[in-house]
Design a protein around this motif. Structure first.
Motif, PDB file in Angstrom:
ATOM      1  N   ALA A 414       0.859  -1.182   0.000  1.00  0.00           N
ATOM      2  CA  ALA A 414       0.000   0.000   0.000  1.00  0.00           C
ATOM      3  C   ALA A 414       0.893   1.229   0.000  1.00  0.00           C
ATOM      4  O   ALA A 414       2.045   1.187   0.443  1.00  0.00           O
ATOM      5  CB  ALA A 414      -0.915  -0.003   1.229  1.00  0.00           C
ATOM      6  N   GLY A 415       0.359   2.311  -0.532  1.00  0.00           N
ATOM      7  CA  GLY A 415       1.112   3.548  -0.547  1.00  0.00           C
ATOM      8  C   GLY A 415       1.012   4.263  -1.871  1.00  0.00           C
ATOM      9  O   GLY A 415       0.346   3.815  -2.804  1.00  0.00           O
ATOM     10  N   VAL A 416       1.693   5.384  -1.969  1.00  0.00           N
ATOM     11  CA  VAL A 416       1.714   6.192  -3.186  1.00  0.00           C
ATOM     12  C   VAL A 416       2.906   5.779  -4.029  1.00  0.00           C
ATOM     13  O   VAL A 416       4.015   5.600  -3.512  1.00  0.00           O
ATOM     14  CB  VAL A 416       1.780   7.688  -2.833  1.00  0.00           C
ATOM     15  CG1 VAL A 416       2.065   8.526  -4.085  1.00  0.00           C
ATOM     16  CG2 VAL A 416       0.481   8.150  -2.181  1.00  0.00           C
ATOM     17  N   MET A 417       2.675   5.639  -5.331  1.00  0.00           N
ATOM     18  CA  MET A 417       3.728   5.291  -6.264  1.00  0.00           C
ATOM     19  C   MET A 417       3.678   6.259  -7.440  1.00  0.00           C
ATOM     20  O   MET A 417       2.605   6.504  -8.019  1.00  0.00           O
ATOM     21  CB  MET A 417       3.563   3.855  -6.762  1.00  0.00           C
ATOM     22  CG  MET A 417       4.657   3.399  -7.718  1.00  0.00           C
ATOM     23  SD  MET A 417       6.244   3.232  -6.890  1.00  0.00           S
ATOM     24  CE  MET A 417       5.919   1.816  -5.828  1.00  0.00           C
ATOM     25  N   ASP A 418       4.836   6.831  -7.783  1.00  0.00           N
ATOM     26  CA  ASP A 418       4.975   7.659  -8.969  1.00  0.00           C
ATOM     27  C   ASP A 418       5.847   6.886  -9.953  1.00  0.00           C
ATOM     28  O   ASP A 418       7.059   6.755  -9.767  1.00  0.00           O
ATOM     29  CB  ASP A 418       5.604   9.006  -8.612  1.00  0.00           C
ATOM     30  CG  ASP A 418       5.672   9.960  -9.800  1.00  0.00           C
ATOM     31  OD1 ASP A 418       5.468   9.507 -10.941  1.00  0.00           O
ATOM     32  OD2 ASP A 418       5.938  11.165  -9.583  1.00  0.00           O
ATOM     33  N   SER A 419       5.236   6.355 -11.007  1.00  0.00           N
ATOM     34  CA  SER A 419       5.972   5.521 -11.957  1.00  0.00           C
ATOM     35  C   SER A 419       6.784   6.327 -12.957  1.00  0.00           C
ATOM     36  O   SER A 419       7.619   5.758 -13.665  1.00  0.00           O
ATOM     37  CB  SER A 419       4.986   4.612 -12.721  1.00  0.00           C
ATOM     38  OG  SER A 419       4.333   3.736 -11.834  1.00  0.00           O
ATOM     39  N   PHE A 420       6.564   7.645 -13.035  1.00  0.00           N
ATOM     40  CA  PHE A 420       7.276   8.476 -14.004  1.00  0.00           C
ATOM     41  C   PHE A 420       7.730   9.782 -13.342  1.00  0.00           C
ATOM     42  O   PHE A 420       7.328  10.875 -13.756  1.00  0.00           O
ATOM     43  CB  PHE A 420       6.375   8.775 -15.211  1.00  0.00           C
ATOM     44  CG  PHE A 420       5.845   7.551 -15.891  1.00  0.00           C
ATOM     45  CD1 PHE A 420       6.584   6.921 -16.871  1.00  0.00           C
ATOM     46  CD2 PHE A 420       4.617   7.008 -15.524  1.00  0.00           C
ATOM     47  CE1 PHE A 420       6.110   5.777 -17.502  1.00  0.00           C
ATOM     48  CE2 PHE A 420       4.127   5.873 -16.147  1.00  0.00           C
ATOM     49  CZ  PHE A 420       4.876   5.251 -17.141  1.00  0.00           C
ATOM     50  N   PRO A 421       8.554   9.696 -12.300  1.00  0.00           N
ATOM     51  CA  PRO A 421       8.965  10.925 -11.605  1.00  0.00           C
ATOM     52  C   PRO A 421       9.786  11.827 -12.524  1.00  0.00           C
ATOM     53  O   PRO A 421      10.578  11.360 -13.346  1.00  0.00           O
ATOM     54  CB  PRO A 421       9.795  10.400 -10.435  1.00  0.00           C
ATOM     55  CG  PRO A 421      10.242   9.038 -10.850  1.00  0.00           C
ATOM     56  CD  PRO A 421       9.166   8.489 -11.706  1.00  0.00           C
ATOM     57  N   MET A 422       9.594  13.126 -12.348  1.00  0.00           N
ATOM     58  CA  MET A 422      10.330  14.112 -13.129  1.00  0.00           C
ATOM     59  C   MET A 422      11.751  14.214 -12.601  1.00  0.00           C
ATOM     60  O   MET A 422      11.983  14.172 -11.391  1.00  0.00           O
ATOM     61  CB  MET A 422       9.626  15.468 -13.051  1.00  0.00           C
ATOM     62  CG  MET A 422       8.213  15.466 -13.615  1.00  0.00           C
ATOM     63  SD  MET A 422       7.255  16.945 -13.153  1.00  0.00           S
ATOM     64  CE  MET A 422       8.258  18.243 -13.876  1.00  0.00           C
ATOM     65  N   MET A 423      12.705  14.410 -13.513  1.00  0.00           N
ATOM     66  CA  MET A 423      14.103  14.508 -13.122  1.00  0.00           C
ATOM     67  C   MET A 423      14.457  15.902 -12.598  1.00  0.00           C
ATOM     68  O   MET A 423      15.411  16.069 -11.841  1.00  0.00           O
ATOM     69  CB  MET A 423      14.998  14.164 -14.305  1.00  0.00           C
ATOM     70  CG  MET A 423      14.881  12.721 -14.755  1.00  0.00           C
ATOM     71  SD  MET A 423      15.379  11.556 -13.474  1.00  0.00           S
ATOM     72  CE  MET A 423      17.103  11.982 -13.282  1.00  0.00           C
ATOM     73  N   SER A 424      13.723  16.924 -12.995  1.00  0.00           N
ATOM     74  CA  SER A 424      14.000  18.291 -12.551  1.00  0.00           C
ATOM     75  C   SER A 424      12.681  19.039 -12.459  1.00  0.00           C
ATOM     76  O   SER A 424      11.700  18.676 -13.133  1.00  0.00           O
ATOM     77  CB  SER A 424      14.958  19.003 -13.519  1.00  0.00           C
ATOM     78  OG  SER A 424      14.402  19.047 -14.822  1.00  0.00           O
ATOM     79  N   PRO A 425      12.617  20.087 -11.654  1.00  0.00           N
ATOM     80  CA  PRO A 425      11.362  20.849 -11.548  1.00  0.00           C
ATOM     81  C   PRO A 425      11.048  21.559 -12.857  1.00  0.00           C
ATOM     82  O   PRO A 425      11.944  21.949 -13.608  1.00  0.00           O
ATOM     83  CB  PRO A 425      11.644  21.838 -10.420  1.00  0.00           C
ATOM     84  CG  PRO A 425      13.129  21.956 -10.374  1.00  0.00           C
ATOM     85  CD  PRO A 425      13.666  20.618 -10.769  1.00  0.00           C
TER      86      PRO A 425
END
Length: 460
Positions: A414-425
């Motif tokens: 369970a939990g939050v998953m980001d499968s495509f996190p950004m490399m920079s803001p």
């Protein structure tokens, strides 16, 4: 004999009447008359007259029961003498401008307000006034098409926040425009209940419970507002289809944005910073949250910046069914706190969020990591369940366990998953573009400038 009577009545009118007719449409109030009852001036006027008040004090508790424009000079004061409402609007087509209204009553059950708009009124404009007093600043019920623009509304800073009246309180009011006001030391800056199609823009809120508080509303929009030193910035509760965008919250204690049982709304391009609860009630669970999602579904949260807060987003009790992507989580003590029992994906169409502290790789060069990111892990959930173990959070043992989880890539249950996190803001200078509160021209002025017309008038 007839000529003598006419001359006699003309002499009486010159020396005794508190007002003189400049023409059929405008009334200038005689500046030599002292302690004028505003009600007498209103009673003498005809429908659609324009009453120009002089630089003096008028006694309030007046009722406007016909279409009128009431306009003052910088030192025109309406004093309600500590009771009731200063001005009650009981007619359509009323304009109130450039007045200093003060000292109305504090009985909220009796709807005491600086300006009280009776049920069913429409086409009301309240602009460029200074309102200082207890009770509600401006209140309206069961009305539509009201514009409230460029007013300075102040409550009593010495009172407990929940004992104050709201700055602007609108219940079952449709098509309201609230633009360019400065509101401080009240309960809620703008409280909207059971209305539709409101526009709240360019306002500044400070030292109050919530800046904007939606309750059972539909199809509203709020942008370019700024809230500082508040308990919460913008509360969206039991509402539908709200477009909350390009707003700022800085220095709130409990939350920046609240989505509570609210559906089908857009929260985007807001800048939320420094949400820290200095007086928590327990070791964890009462932290400052940039955003709090509670029982809300089918909303879209994107292009926001959540920074320097105790928690970036806190989600609980059925908040899983939302799209959360393209946000920037920067330097929060914990980016995410999720209280639930499922895996929740925070990306949309292969577009995730930026997480400060995340280290991944981008082989394709598209700006997104091929390595998924879990912003809260098993240890975080353990501490949420057992807050008494919070002192172990930064211990060597906890650090070793976190490292072990990362090396073996243990999939969470369970939990939050980001499968495509950004490399920079994202380079987006248009996030939360509201002016800083200290730079707003009305904040340090006792008299509201009348040189800035409303940009969103319904009556142009």
């Amino acid at each position: 004999m007839g000529k003598f009577v006419l001359i006699w009545w003309w002499i009486i009118g010159v020396f005794t009447a508190p007002i003189t007719l400049a023409d059929s449409m405008e009334i200038d109030v005689n500046p030599l008359v002292k302690s004028v009852l505003l009600q007498e001036i209103i009673d003498e006027a005809s429908a659609h007259d324009r009453i120009a008040l002089s630089n003096q004090t008028y006694l309030g508790n007046a009722i406007i029961n016909k279409p009128l424009t009431l306009i003052g000079h910088p030192r025109s004061i309406i004093d309600a003498q500590g009771q009731g409402s200063a001005i009650t609007i009981a007619s359509n087509d009323v304009n109130i401008k450039q007045l200093n209204i003060l000292n109305w009553g504090d009985d909220q059950y009796e709807l005491n307000a600086g300006i009280l708009i009776n049920d069913g009124m429409t086409n009301i404009v309240i602009a460029d006034n200074v309102l200082t007093g207890d009770g509600f600043g401006i209140r309206a019920d069961n009305s539509h098409h009201i514009e409230i623009s460029h007013n300075l509304i102040s409550g009593d800073a010495e009172r407990f926040v929940l004992d104050r009246g709201d700055g602007i309180y609108l219940k079952r009011v449709d098509h309201a425009v609230i633009n360019g006001n400065v509101i401080k030391d009240v309960r809620d800056g703008v409280y909207l209940e059971s209305g539709k199609h409101s526009l709240v823009t360019n306002n500044q809120f400070s030292k109050q419970q919530y800046g904007i508080h939606y309750m059972y509303t539909e199809d509203d929009e709020a942008f370019n507002n700024a809230a500082t030193k508040v308990d919460g910035g913008y509360a969206l509760m039991n509402s539908k289809r709200i477009n909350l965008h390009h707003n700022q919250v800085n220095g709130a204690a409990i939350f920046g944005v609240l989505l509570n049982m609210t559906n089908d709304s857009n929260v985007h391009a807001n800048h939320v910073n420094n949400i820290v609860n200095a007086n928590p009630k327990m070791p964890t669970g009462d932290e400052g949250k940039s955003m709090f999602i509670y029982g809300a579904r089918d909303n879209r949260v994107y292009n926001n910046e959540f920074a320097n807060s105790e928690i970036g987003i806190y989600m609980a009790m059925g908040g899983e069914g939302n799209q959360i992507y393209s946000n920037q989580f920067i330097n929060n003590q914990a980016h995410v706190k999720y209280v639930g029992d499922t895996i929740v994906e925070w990306s949309h169409k292969e577009q995730g969020n930026y997480w400060s502290g995340f280290i991944g790789w981008d082989r394709t060069g598209d700006g997104f990591s091929e390595q998924a990111y879990q912003p809260s892990d098993h240890l975080d959930r353990l501490y949420w369940l057992y807050p008494e173990a919070h002192f172990l959070l930064k211990s060597p043992v906890a650090s070793l366990l976190r490292w072990t989880q990362q090396q073996f890539q243990i999939m969470p249950e369970a939990g939050v998953m980001d499968s495509f996190p950004m490399m920079s803001p994202a380079a987006n200078s248009n996030i939360g573009y509201a002016a800083e509160l200290a730079d707003y021209p009305y904040v340090n002025s006792n008299i509201v400038s009348t040189t800035q017309p409303s940009e969103h008038s319904l009556y142009k």
